[in-house]
Design an enzyme around this catalytic site. Structure first.
Site, mmCIF file in Angstrom:
data_model
loop_
_atom_site.group_PDB
_atom_site.id
_atom_site.type_symbol
_atom_site.label_atom_id
_atom_site.label_comp_id
_atom_site.label_asym_id
_atom_site.label_seq_id
_atom_site.Cartn_x
_atom_site.Cartn_y
_atom_site.Cartn_z
ATOM 1 N N LYS A 86 4.837 -0.362 -14.626
ATOM 2 C CA LYS A 86 5.966 -1.168 -14.311
ATOM 3 C C LYS A 86 5.942 -2.459 -15.489
ATOM 4 O O LYS A 86 4.941 -2.907 -15.747
ATOM 5 C CB LYS A 86 6.221 -1.775 -12.871
ATOM 6 N N ASP A 114 -5.634 -5.342 -5.575
ATOM 7 C CA ASP A 114 -4.514 -6.388 -5.225
ATOM 8 C C ASP A 114 -5.280 -7.713 -4.998
ATOM 9 O O ASP A 114 -6.271 -7.661 -4.183
ATOM 10 C CB ASP A 114 -3.436 -5.944 -4.373
ATOM 11 N N TRP A 165 2.287 2.866 -2.673
ATOM 12 C CA TRP A 165 2.068 3.877 -3.522
ATOM 13 C C TRP A 165 0.653 4.455 -3.322
ATOM 14 O O TRP A 165 0.315 5.728 -3.377
ATOM 15 C CB TRP A 165 1.996 2.985 -4.866
ATOM 16 N N GLY A 203 0.867 -1.176 0.004
ATOM 17 C CA GLY A 203 -0.164 -0.080 0.090
ATOM 18 C C GLY A 203 0.851 1.215 0.023
ATOM 19 O O GLY A 203 0.177 2.412 0.274
ATOM 20 N N ASP A 252 2.050 -1.014 -10.514
ATOM 21 C CA ASP A 252 3.150 -1.715 -9.920
ATOM 22 C C ASP A 252 2.967 -3.165 -10.087
ATOM 23 O O ASP A 252 4.018 -4.137 -9.451
ATOM 24 C CB ASP A 252 3.633 -1.128 -8.632
ATOM 25 N N ASP A 276 -8.104 -10.851 -8.134
ATOM 26 C CA ASP A 276 -6.937 -10.878 -9.353
ATOM 27 C C ASP A 276 -7.522 -9.997 -10.440
ATOM 28 O O ASP A 276 -8.467 -10.120 -11.044
ATOM 29 C CB ASP A 276 -7.146 -12.411 -9.737
#
Ligand SMILES: C[S@@+](CC[C@H](N)C(=O)[O-])C[C@H]1O[C@@H](n2cnc3c(N)ncnc32)[C@H](O)[C@@H]1O
Length: 204
Positions: free
Chosen positions: A159, A78, A60, A58, A119, A94
């Site tokens: 990312k 997440d 970010w 958490g 990320d 998911d």
């Protein structure tokens, strides 16, 4: 513990960003990557709507929520649980699952996002081709999400991992955004194949 994991643990303990995160209220060293990128690229502003994909634990989301302030909104996603953060709406699941993906779109309640940050990292196997392919599947899903939810001129920070598919992915970003730039913040470990792509100015 294997020699490899002992070595990784030692490196983790020596890492200045880990030490800095422990001294702060941030939940992980990852925050310093976003902080550096934000200081350079001025991504986060008060009042914005931000979606944070792959958000746990958490840090970010903590940083983004501080920057957008009470008039803004952060939606975090997440598959792992995440401790609550003020002004952050958390969805556990998911992201590649269609129902979860839909819940994330619905969480915007018809509003458009100013910024999507991802990320997301697959569970790394250490096998380069496998890791790159899994990361690319996630990246494709993130782009699909960004195209569905971003406001005109919105931004995407994602990312990715170096690899053969990256050029094709970059081409897709260039079609949808005005400017596409690679970023490797200092807190992203030097040897790691990860880097970030910042795609600015979504073309609706
Ligand atoms: C590097 S961590 C994110 C760290 C986070 N940015 C922070 O600052 O605390 C990557 C996250 O991606 C999540 N993740 C990976 N694949 C996922 C998926 N398919 N759906 C949802 N989350 C996923 C992992 O559970 C993990 O928490």
């Amino acid at each position: 513990m294997s020699t490899g994991s002992k070595q990784r643990r030692k490196e983790h303990e020596r890492d200045p960003y880990v030490k800095q995160a422990r001294r702060s209220d941030y939940r992980s060293r990852a925050t310093f990557k976003l902080q550096e990128l934000n200081e350079k690229d001025k991504l986060l502003k008060p009042g914005q709507t931000v979606v944070d994909l792959g958000a746990a634990p958490g840090s970010w989301s903590q940083y983004a929520a501080q920057r957008v302030g009470p008039s803004g909104k952060v939606i975090a996603v997440d598959m792992l649980p995440m401790e609550p953060i003020r002004n952050v709406q958390f969805i556990q699941g998911d992201f590649t699952n269609d129902a979860v993906f839909r819940r994330c779109v619905d969480a915007l309640a018809g509003a458009r996002a100013d910024l999507v940050i991802s990320d997301l990292s697959p569970n790394l196997t250490g096998i380069r081709v496998t890791d790159q392919a899994r990361s690319m599947q996630l990246a494709e899903r993130v782009l699909e999400f960004a195209c569905l939810t971003l406001a005109a001129n919105g931004n995407l920070l994602i990312k990715v991992f170096e690899g053969a598919d990256m050029e094709e992915y970059r081409r897709k970003l260039v079609q949808r955004f005005q400017r596409v730039m690679a970023r490797k913040p200092k807190a992203s470990r030097g040897a790691s194949r990860e880097f970030y792509v910042l795609a600015r100015g979504y073309k609706v």
